[in-house]
Design a protein around this motif. Structure first.
Motif, mmCIF file in Angstrom:
data_model
loop_
_atom_site.group_PDB
_atom_site.id
_atom_site.type_symbol
_atom_site.label_atom_id
_atom_site.label_comp_id
_atom_site.label_asym_id
_atom_site.label_seq_id
_atom_site.Cartn_x
_atom_site.Cartn_y
_atom_site.Cartn_z
ATOM 1 N N HIS A 1 0.844 -1.185 0.000
ATOM 2 C CA HIS A 1 0.000 0.000 0.000
ATOM 3 C C HIS A 1 0.886 1.244 0.000
ATOM 4 O O HIS A 1 2.042 1.184 0.402
ATOM 5 C CB HIS A 1 -0.914 0.018 1.223
ATOM 6 C CG HIS A 1 -2.037 -0.973 1.149
ATOM 7 N ND1 HIS A 1 -1.855 -2.327 1.382
ATOM 8 C CD2 HIS A 1 -3.359 -0.808 0.875
ATOM 9 C CE1 HIS A 1 -3.014 -2.952 1.249
ATOM 10 N NE2 HIS A 1 -3.934 -2.048 0.939
ATOM 11 N N TRP B 1 -4.634 5.626 2.389
ATOM 12 C CA TRP B 1 -3.788 4.591 1.789
ATOM 13 C C TRP B 1 -4.510 3.914 0.645
ATOM 14 O O TRP B 1 -5.729 3.723 0.683
ATOM 15 C CB TRP B 1 -3.391 3.557 2.846
ATOM 16 C CG TRP B 1 -2.455 4.126 3.867
ATOM 17 C CD1 TRP B 1 -2.784 4.890 4.953
ATOM 18 C CD2 TRP B 1 -1.031 4.018 3.867
ATOM 19 N NE1 TRP B 1 -1.647 5.247 5.637
ATOM 20 C CE2 TRP B 1 -0.562 4.728 4.993
ATOM 21 C CE3 TRP B 1 -0.099 3.385 3.037
ATOM 22 C CZ2 TRP B 1 0.798 4.824 5.308
ATOM 23 C CZ3 TRP B 1 1.251 3.473 3.348
ATOM 24 C CH2 TRP B 1 1.686 4.189 4.469
ATOM 25 N N TYR C 1 -4.080 0.597 -2.360
ATOM 26 C CA TYR C 1 -3.367 -0.595 -2.803
ATOM 27 C C TYR C 1 -2.432 -0.222 -3.945
ATOM 28 O O TYR C 1 -2.824 0.469 -4.885
ATOM 29 C CB TYR C 1 -4.372 -1.653 -3.251
ATOM 30 C CG TYR C 1 -3.762 -2.923 -3.791
ATOM 31 C CD1 TYR C 1 -3.126 -3.821 -2.951
ATOM 32 C CD2 TYR C 1 -3.844 -3.228 -5.148
ATOM 33 C CE1 TYR C 1 -2.576 -5.000 -3.438
ATOM 34 C CE2 TYR C 1 -3.300 -4.401 -5.648
ATOM 35 C CZ TYR C 1 -2.671 -5.282 -4.789
ATOM 36 O OH TYR C 1 -2.124 -6.443 -5.286
#
Length: 526
Positions: free
Chosen positions: A41, A49, A51
């Protein structure tokens, strides 16, 4: 300043290893027996955050078949040497035995979301490896495991210099530190003329914490700080428990933050349970007059709301791809031979393989549950012809703990279980099954129309789960409320390190040819 709210990466995201490169912060987390391997992340402000990919190919042969529950990839450590990212990790093939049977590997990449090199094996003293880069040189830190009768399975932290090209050891291995309390997860940094060794202390449960040791010399001796940097073990009322396994990172302006794992337990009659698994949190850190890191808010307990010295940047992109993140699979990546999103437009077709307790070939797609209230739903269309075929909706922790509502076959009503009724007959039913360590129970059976798709759903509220289906717009509950608390790190007698998931699966124990089509899977958390 930015106000973040912990956990910042919610649901099964343990052992965070954080590094800053330029304006970006990156975190790698443990994946255990799940694919994608080593999720990554990233964030610009430490609060929001997204991915960013995963370390594809981290497992030689791309298979963890046969690896036990909570085995596989433990505690990856992410680092940056000024030119490329490094990730070092152990594949643990034995859990709950004196021999962890670890293989330690390293992969590198110039971009986190780009191509990673094939894994190269390194010395495997134990799990929780980490790398330290300084002046063009490379060192490997490791937990040392003593498997012998009477030995200490956590026998201290060791350091070995490696050749940067061959990864072969250069000189002797140094024992840096041993401690009467369990220590693991070493991370090393240099600050203020000291080498600081950041350690996970006390195991991964409610006794977890972060402890720091330091030395003027890289190879020691190291002295322990007289108190933890951070822990929640002294106060069970703190909302963030299991606060341990940390890593210190410096911001561009010279401030410091700490990434660490944590968990949000539910209070149940059986005691606290963490159905969401262990998650990623961040704290602000300062250095005291004696040169030790301290929590900026004071004390040692983790805070939910933390001000961090960044500029707020809430831009987050969602991953795309029919079977990509947030989908995860067990012990191998999804393969069109058993998970095919192209066979029928708008649907995912699963081909049934082994049963749900298999360590080898269970056809399962699942997503992380991230809040204590969640709902999952999916439409399934299938025509099982035998009790050895099934497909449906599942709440999953591991092969020993799951709840499932499956479309399958059963004998005519009133007739007992006598094996396959070879000459036809029988019913298409929804079978509600709960699995706990050593026990599998059918909680309910409901007959449904064999010729129509059926909408299946489940709602979790704290430690309870209710399964249901919809027909002609009406929702009907199937069976009683089930104990979702069993799908937690803290249930049972065996080691558990992952988190609860919701997903779809298919089983065909005889022919491995039965297929089921799924449409509209949706998981809502919160």
């Amino acid at each position: 300043m930015t106000l973040l709210r912990n956990p910042v990466i919610r649901g099964f995201a343990p052992d965070p290893s954080m590094v800053r490169v330029g304006d970006w912060y990156y975190v790698a987390t443990s994946s255990f027996e799940w694919f994608p391997t080593i999720p990554l992340h990233r964030s610009r402000d430490l609060a929001h955050w997204e991915y960013a990919g995963h370390v594809e190919g981290a497992v030689p042969g791309n298979s963890l078949a046969g690896v036990p529950d909570s085995g596989g990839i433990w505690a990856p450590s992410l680092s940056w040497d000024g030119e490329r990212f490094w990730v070092v990790y152990s594949i643990v093939r034995s859990v709950g035995t004196p021999y962890f049977d670890t293989d330690t590997y390293v992969c590198t990449a110039t971009e986190v979301g780009g191509a990673w090199t094939a894994p190269r094996r390194m010395p495997s003293h134990g799990f929780d490896p980490a790398l330290f880069h300084e002046d063009g040189r490379l060192w490997l830190l490791n937990l040392q495991n003593d498997h012998r009768p009477g030995g200490n399975r956590f026998a201290g932290i060791v350091l070995t210099e490696l050749d940067r090209e061959t990864l072969m050891p250069l000189g002797d291995t140094h024992l840096l530190l041993q401690h009467d309390r369990l220590i693991e997860g070493p991370k090393l940094l240099r600050h203020g003329g000291w080498y600081h060794l950041v350690l996970a202390e006390g195991g991964t449960g409610f006794e977890h914490g972060v402890r720091v040791a330091r030395s003027r010399a890289l190879s020691g001796p190291y002295e322990l700080d007289d108190r933890p940097l951070r822990t929640s073990r002294d106060d069970p009322s703190v909302p963030l428990q299991k606060a341990g396994h940390g890593e210190l990172v410096r911001t561009p302006d010279g401030d410091w933050v700490l990434s660490h794992l944590t968990a949000r337990p539910l209070d149940t009659p059986k005691g606290p349970c963490c159905t969401l698994g262990r998650e990623t949190a961040i704290q602000a850190v300062t250095w005291d007059a004696d040169g030790w890191p301290r929590m900026r808010q004071g004390g040692v307990r983790p805070a939910i709301e933390v001000e961090v010295p960044t500029r707020p940047d809430p831009r987050v992109s969602e991953p795309r791809g029919s079977l990509g993140w947030p989908w995860s699979t067990l012990r191998a990546a999804p393969d069109p031979t058993w998970a095919d999103p192209a066979a029928r437009p708008g649907w995912i077709r699963l081909r049934g393989r082994h049963g749900p307790e298999s360590l080898w070939a269970h056809s399962l797609l699942a997503q992380r549950i991230t809040e204590h209230r969640a709902e999952a739903r999916v439409i399934v269309e299938a025509r099982p012809r035998t009790f050895t075929q099934a497909a449906g909706l599942v709440l999953w922790y591991n092969t020993e703990s799951y709840l499932s509502l499956d479309l399958t076959w059963a004998e005519p009503e009133g007739e007992g279980q006598h094996g396959q009724q070879w000459r036809g007959g029988g019913r298409t039913v929804l079978s509600l099954v709960e699995r706990d360590e050593g026990m599998t129970r059918q909680a309910a059976v409901v007959e449904v129309d064999a010729d129509r798709p059926v909408l299946l759903g489940v709602t979790t509220e704290d430690a309870g789960a209710r399964f249901w289906y919809e027909a002609d717009g009406a929702r009907t509950f199937v069976g009683p409320e089930l104990d979702f608390g069993r799908l937690s790190d803290d249930h049972g007698t065996k080691l558990r390190f992952t988190g609860a998931m919701a997903g779809i699966h298919a089983v065909d124990l005889v022919g491995a040819a039965f297929t089921a089509d799924f449409r509209g899977f949706h998981l809502t958390c919160g």
